[in-house]
Design an enzyme around this catalytic site. Sequence first.
Site: not given
Ligand code: DGP
Length: 113
Positions: A30, A86, A92-94, A99, A101
Amino acid sequence: MSECLFCRIAAGEIPATLVAENDQAIAFQDVNPQAPVHVLVIPRAHHSDVSEMVAADPLLAGQVLALAAEVAEQEGLADGYRLVFNTGAKAGQSVFHAHAHVMGGRDLTWPPG
Ligand code: DGP
């Protein structure tokens, strides 16, 4: 070219630090870690969230979970780890590509925020 960030990571178009992979899923660090170990496990195929993935392809969901468990073992999380999907903006899903975690390496409190 896909506009989905994680599809682009899966395709190698955007760099990420790969941790593990199988035929149908990949695991990478992450970019904004919330624990000493914080790895994301994604299906190679696009599904918007875990519910949609399970409905469309339950065997793929199994592949994602299998890789998440492999990552936990590989990262030395035998003492415990958290596996979080999420799901939906309110949770909190962004990034809207399913995916998991995989988080560990410190004490994790409950309930989460
Ligand atoms: P969520 O908020 O559950 O959708 O988690 C998305 C996660 O993705 C967050 O913990 C940060 C990670 N993330 C966002 N952009 C990137 C990226 O460009 N590269 C990587 N390795 N992780 C990313």
